[in-house]
Design a protein around this motif. Structure first.
Motif, PDB file in Angstrom:
ATOM      1  N   TYR A 134      62.081  30.528  36.142  1.00 46.99           N
ATOM      2  CA  TYR A 134      60.948  31.387  35.800  1.00 46.99           C
ATOM      3  C   TYR A 134      59.629  30.637  35.589  1.00 46.99           C
ATOM      4  O   TYR A 134      58.609  31.013  36.179  1.00 46.99           O
ATOM      5  N   LEU A 183      56.231  31.181  37.985  1.00 45.19           N
ATOM      6  CA  LEU A 183      54.916  31.650  37.521  1.00 45.19           C
ATOM      7  C   LEU A 183      53.798  30.819  38.153  1.00 45.19           C
ATOM      8  O   LEU A 183      52.771  31.360  38.573  1.00 45.19           O
ATOM      9  N   ALA A 186      53.587  32.127  41.686  1.00 41.89           N
ATOM     10  CA  ALA A 186      53.103  33.517  41.765  1.00 41.89           C
ATOM     11  C   ALA A 186      51.600  33.603  41.528  1.00 41.89           C
ATOM     12  O   ALA A 186      50.901  34.385  42.172  1.00 41.89           O
ATOM     13  N   LYS A 187      51.115  32.750  40.620  1.00 47.63           N
ATOM     14  CA  LYS A 187      49.691  32.795  40.275  1.00 47.63           C
ATOM     15  C   LYS A 187      48.819  32.433  41.470  1.00 47.63           C
ATOM     16  O   LYS A 187      47.641  32.771  41.505  1.00 47.63           O
ATOM     17  N   ILE A 208      49.532  33.138  44.791  1.00 45.66           N
ATOM     18  CA  ILE A 208      49.741  33.969  45.990  1.00 45.66           C
ATOM     19  C   ILE A 208      49.170  35.357  45.714  1.00 45.66           C
ATOM     20  O   ILE A 208      49.626  36.049  44.804  1.00 45.66           O
ATOM     21  N   THR A 209      48.190  35.753  46.515  1.00 44.84           N
ATOM     22  CA  THR A 209      47.602  37.082  46.314  1.00 44.84           C
ATOM     23  C   THR A 209      48.466  38.150  46.973  1.00 44.84           C
ATOM     24  O   THR A 209      49.278  37.859  47.864  1.00 44.84           O
ATOM     25  N   PHE A 210      48.243  39.396  46.549  1.00 48.34           N
ATOM     26  CA  PHE A 210      48.944  40.506  47.191  1.00 48.34           C
ATOM     27  C   PHE A 210      48.609  40.548  48.672  1.00 48.34           C
ATOM     28  O   PHE A 210      49.476  40.802  49.517  1.00 48.34           O
ATOM     29  N   SER A 211      47.377  40.267  48.979  1.00 49.68           N
ATOM     30  CA  SER A 211      46.919  40.254  50.358  1.00 49.68           C
ATOM     31  C   SER A 211      47.770  39.309  51.227  1.00 49.68           C
ATOM     32  O   SER A 211      48.228  39.664  52.312  1.00 49.68           O
ATOM     33  N   ASP A 236      53.858  34.443  29.652  1.00 54.53           N
ATOM     34  CA  ASP A 236      53.744  34.556  31.109  1.00 54.53           C
ATOM     35  C   ASP A 236      52.514  35.385  31.494  1.00 54.53           C
ATOM     36  O   ASP A 236      51.733  35.000  32.367  1.00 54.53           O
ATOM     37  N   PHE A 262      49.319  33.501  31.076  1.00 51.91           N
ATOM     38  CA  PHE A 262      49.154  32.514  32.147  1.00 51.91           C
ATOM     39  C   PHE A 262      48.693  33.187  33.445  1.00 51.91           C
ATOM     40  O   PHE A 262      47.731  32.744  34.085  1.00 51.91           O
ATOM     41  N   LEU A 263      49.337  34.284  33.799  1.00 50.02           N
ATOM     42  CA  LEU A 263      49.078  34.910  35.108  1.00 50.02           C
ATOM     43  C   LEU A 263      47.717  35.601  35.190  1.00 50.02           C
ATOM     44  O   LEU A 263      47.123  35.657  36.263  1.00 50.02           O
ATOM     45  N   ASN A 300      44.843  34.932  33.643  1.00 54.46           N
ATOM     46  CA  ASN A 300      43.619  34.176  33.400  1.00 54.46           C
ATOM     47  C   ASN A 300      43.686  32.834  34.113  1.00 54.46           C
ATOM     48  O   ASN A 300      44.534  31.996  33.802  1.00 54.46           O
ATOM     49  N   ASP A 301      42.776  32.645  35.066  1.00 49.86           N
ATOM     50  CA  ASP A 301      42.777  31.431  35.877  1.00 49.86           C
ATOM     51  C   ASP A 301      42.689  30.162  35.048  1.00 49.86           C
ATOM     52  O   ASP A 301      43.199  29.118  35.447  1.00 49.86           O
ATOM     53  N   LYS A 302      42.030  30.260  33.889  1.00 46.11           N
ATOM     54  CA  LYS A 302      41.778  29.042  33.101  1.00 46.11           C
ATOM     55  C   LYS A 302      42.981  28.618  32.270  1.00 46.11           C
ATOM     56  O   LYS A 302      43.044  27.494  31.798  1.00 46.11           O
ATOM     57  N   ASN A 303      43.915  29.536  32.044  1.00 42.63           N
ATOM     58  CA  ASN A 303      45.046  29.211  31.163  1.00 42.63           C
ATOM     59  C   ASN A 303      46.111  28.399  31.886  1.00 42.63           C
ATOM     60  O   ASN A 303      46.533  28.772  32.977  1.00 42.63           O
ATOM     61  N   LEU A 308      50.105  26.575  31.323  1.00 43.67           N
ATOM     62  CA  LEU A 308      51.292  26.870  30.508  1.00 43.67           C
ATOM     63  C   LEU A 308      51.377  25.964  29.284  1.00 43.67           C
ATOM     64  O   LEU A 308      51.862  26.384  28.232  1.00 43.67           O
ATOM     65  N   SER A 338      43.454  41.267  45.862  1.00 45.95           N
ATOM     66  CA  SER A 338      43.239  39.905  45.372  1.00 45.95           C
ATOM     67  C   SER A 338      44.014  39.609  44.080  1.00 45.95           C
ATOM     68  O   SER A 338      43.971  38.491  43.578  1.00 45.95           O
ATOM     69  N   SER A 339      44.727  40.595  43.552  1.00 41.80           N
ATOM     70  CA  SER A 339      45.606  40.318  42.402  1.00 41.80           C
ATOM     71  C   SER A 339      46.704  39.368  42.841  1.00 41.80           C
ATOM     72  O   SER A 339      47.242  39.506  43.939  1.00 41.80           O
ATOM     73  N   ASN A 340      47.058  38.439  41.983  1.00 39.43           N
ATOM     74  CA  ASN A 340      48.185  37.579  42.360  1.00 39.43           C
ATOM     75  C   ASN A 340      49.504  38.346  42.144  1.00 39.43           C
ATOM     76  O   ASN A 340      49.560  39.284  41.344  1.00 39.43           O
ATOM     77  N   GLY A 387      52.164  37.554  40.768  1.00 44.13           N
ATOM     78  CA  GLY A 387      52.730  37.439  39.426  1.00 44.13           C
ATOM     79  C   GLY A 387      52.228  38.556  38.525  1.00 44.13           C
ATOM     80  O   GLY A 387      52.995  39.159  37.768  1.00 44.13           O
TER      81      GLY A 387
END
Lengths: 409, 409
Positions: A191, A195, A198-199, A201-204, B143, B146-147, B149-152, B154, B215-217, B219
């Motif tokens: 997992y 993460l 996954a972060k 890879i866009t849905f697109s 999780d 993390f997913l 917010n680009d700046k965060n 783990l 453009s959503s990831n 995750g």
């Protein structure tokens, strides 16, 4: 642990931007009449066109020679081009020769029982494990099989998972160097890595590569990073970037394509791959399918049933003996010929069989009898090993725990 | 374990099809100028309009009386309408009276340190746990943080997770009846349930409810079922459908909305909810935010810093003493008044404070001094309990294991 600035560059570049739109169905193209996706394989597959479409590389004689330098021989599956395509295999072999050992990673979607078609890449994987003395991660994507098929429930998949584990162990992998990962049971190992993937890879991108739509469930859309995670798990286990080689049928390529695209961004090597062809079922053309029980030879089938299935199978022969004698058969489309070629005949025997079939001196009944003679003891041997496997499960599981299954036999 | 045909029906129906498109941003509507989503709260929130837009129900005096029958009293957070909205709360209370105990479930996204605003729903949750003698699941969605917010990264979130766990324990939950779930560490408890949920939510639905785009990831898209899973975990633990009550700020409602829509399809009760308002930060209006450190009173702040922050804070008062005496202040927009009202004043004191502020006889300096006098020992007490909490972590974790953190103080 992973340094984002650690940009590793090596080996073959990918031929194109992997995330560009890949035709999900090649049938629209007038020169191509087959479909190859992780969920569907159909039509007359032209493997050269597949290499071109997927942007992979042919396994050249140069690469086979590289193999031979290490193993001292050429495995029949390389010689007869059952493994025909790759990404970065040359790089993996070079790294190995320089002392940078790879992990093997392969998998199985446990939606049914195991048949001979499934065993072939596993046999090759075992061969690589033995010859290269390397570790193996074997993933069972029970989550995928649940999410991608409305009819599957987790309880049913759990039974198949158990049965498939017995087959994996029966193949003879080295328990000291093999970890089996069952997604729903060992998700904690995957997992956090998933993460990171996954972060990025866009849905697109996922839509282009896998063909997701508005009606896809969000589990399907979220799944690919779970299959990608074992590509990077060896780096986490070994605490340093570790090469990974994936032996698998080429239909799984879309998963590795998106994984390769993000690997370097998170400080890992791109996973290398070696792709096999599909082996047809005994009745239908196309990949032997466990969802069409009559079409395949299962490791749990009684030897009598095996014999019956082979006798009733489709072949490349003519409708009558006299026509066969006169016109000859077509071994190229004959699954009986293919099974003998890939699993039992040596090279010389196979060439002779091909020519005798084409020339009309060999009848389908002869080939069927040969296959029955070879495949019955082969399956019996696996069945013996499956029985023993029941007491070996925890040696193989990544968490060292048993599955707690009662024998469902 | 779960019977798909076990259709449970009860309590309030939802006012509308929950999966219809919900405005992500209400500012477009000429009568509404605020935004409330799980990731953003801004503007002047009209809680009555929020009830209407989200399709939830007001907590009526009838329901408060139902509470009183069980607890023998009316909690200030109910009386002063800090908890103002619900779904199926009346049903939960009725079931409780009939001997069908519920689980509490609440959570925290560990993207920063804990401030007073976070503590308020937790204090109420503890009150319910004590008065009703019920079990609590407390989820930390590391999780998600993390997913989304680009700046965060783990590692950073891991530190906040540890710090937040100390605050949760410091609140005084009963360790024998409380399980903390940290998503990346305890995902194995949630994953199989999350698959059942994910399979039943299409991308189309998730897009409408959460505003996902191309453009959503993936995750982010795959995440909601992980937050839904603890709604059903009590049924798995108890081996029978078990009611769940979620005390949380109303911005989390979209998660429970989609969860309610699929609950009965997989044989579970719909999770009931009791929604709190947001408490403004000490400087900015809107929800007290841990991403604006100067605006909030953190449980780790030195008492001297607390005093300084309160002294510098925005209030509802006039710019000068003479104007305040002449025109009076506006307690309705004053966070100092709110904190005194919700955490320290009793009802009578609060009404008096409101009237004296409005009448001009009470100055901002007076209220600030009152808050400082109350909040400093309150925070000191939490800090003492946080120290003790360091040795109690494994009593609270769902797997009974420690977090292995060194003290980061």
């Amino acid at each position: 642990m992973i340094n984002e600035n650690n940009n590793i560059s090596y080996g073959n570049k990918d031929k194109k931007n992997n995330t560009q739109i890949i035709n999900q169905n090649f049938i629209d193209n007038k020169n191509i009449n087959f479909t190859v996706t992780p969920w569907e394989v159909k039509g007359d597959i032209d493997y050269n066109k597949l290499i071109e479409k997927f942007g992979t590389f042919e396994i050249t004689t140069n690469i086979i020679e590289q193999f031979k330098k290490i193993t001292g021989e050429i495995h029949p599956f390389l010689k007869n081009k059952y493994f025909f395509s790759h990404r970065d295999l040359d790089w993996i072999l070079k790294e190995y020769q320089n002392g940078n050992k790879f992990y093997l990673y392969t998998g199985r979607g446990p939606s049914g029982l195991i048949h001979l078609g499934h065993l072939m890449p596993w046999l090759f994987t075992k061969y690589i494990q033995d010859k290269f003395n390397v570790k193996l991660l074997f993933q069972l994507t029970d989550d995928e099989k649940f999410l991608f098929n409305d009819k599957n429930d987790l309880e049913m998949i759990d039974i198949f998972t158990y049965e498939n584990v017995l087959d994996i162990i029966a193949i003879g992998f080295d328990s000291a160097k093999t970890n089996i990962i069952i997604d729903t049971k060992h998700i904690n190992y995957l997992y956090p890595i998933s993460l990171e993937i996954a972060k990025r890879i866009t849905f697109s991108t996922a839509k282009s590569v896998f063909g997701f739509s508005n009606s896809s469930n969000i589990g399907m859309i979220g799944f690919p990073p779970i299959q990608s995670a074992p590509c990077f798990l060896p780096s986490v286990i070994e605490k340093k970037p570790t090469p990974v080689l994936i032996p698998a049928a080429i239909d799984q390529d879309p998963y590795w394509r998106i994984t390769r695209d993000i690997a370097e961004k998170i400080g890992y090597y791109k996973p290398a791959q070696i792709h096999s062809k599909f082996i047809p079922g005994l009745i239908n053309n196309g990949k032997m399918s466990s969802s069409k029980p009559d079409s395949a030879l299962f490791t749990k089938d009684d030897p009598e049933l095996i014999e019956k299935k082979v006798k009733n199978t489709f072949t490349g022969g003519q409708p009558t003996v006299s026509l066969q004698r006169k016109l000859g058969g077509n071994a190229d489309i004959c699954p009986v010929y293919w099974y003998l070629k890939y699993l039992f005949d040596n090279e010389e025997e196979s060439i002779q069989r091909y020519n005798n079939c084409k020339g009309g001196s060999l009848l389908c009944g002869d080939c069927k009898n040969d296959l029955i003679k070879d495949v019955k003891p082969f399956i019996k041997d696996i069945q013996r090993k499956r029985e023993k496997a029941k007491d070996m499960i925890k040696e193989f599981m990544i968490d060292g725990k048993d599955l707690g299954h009662k024998d469902k036999k």
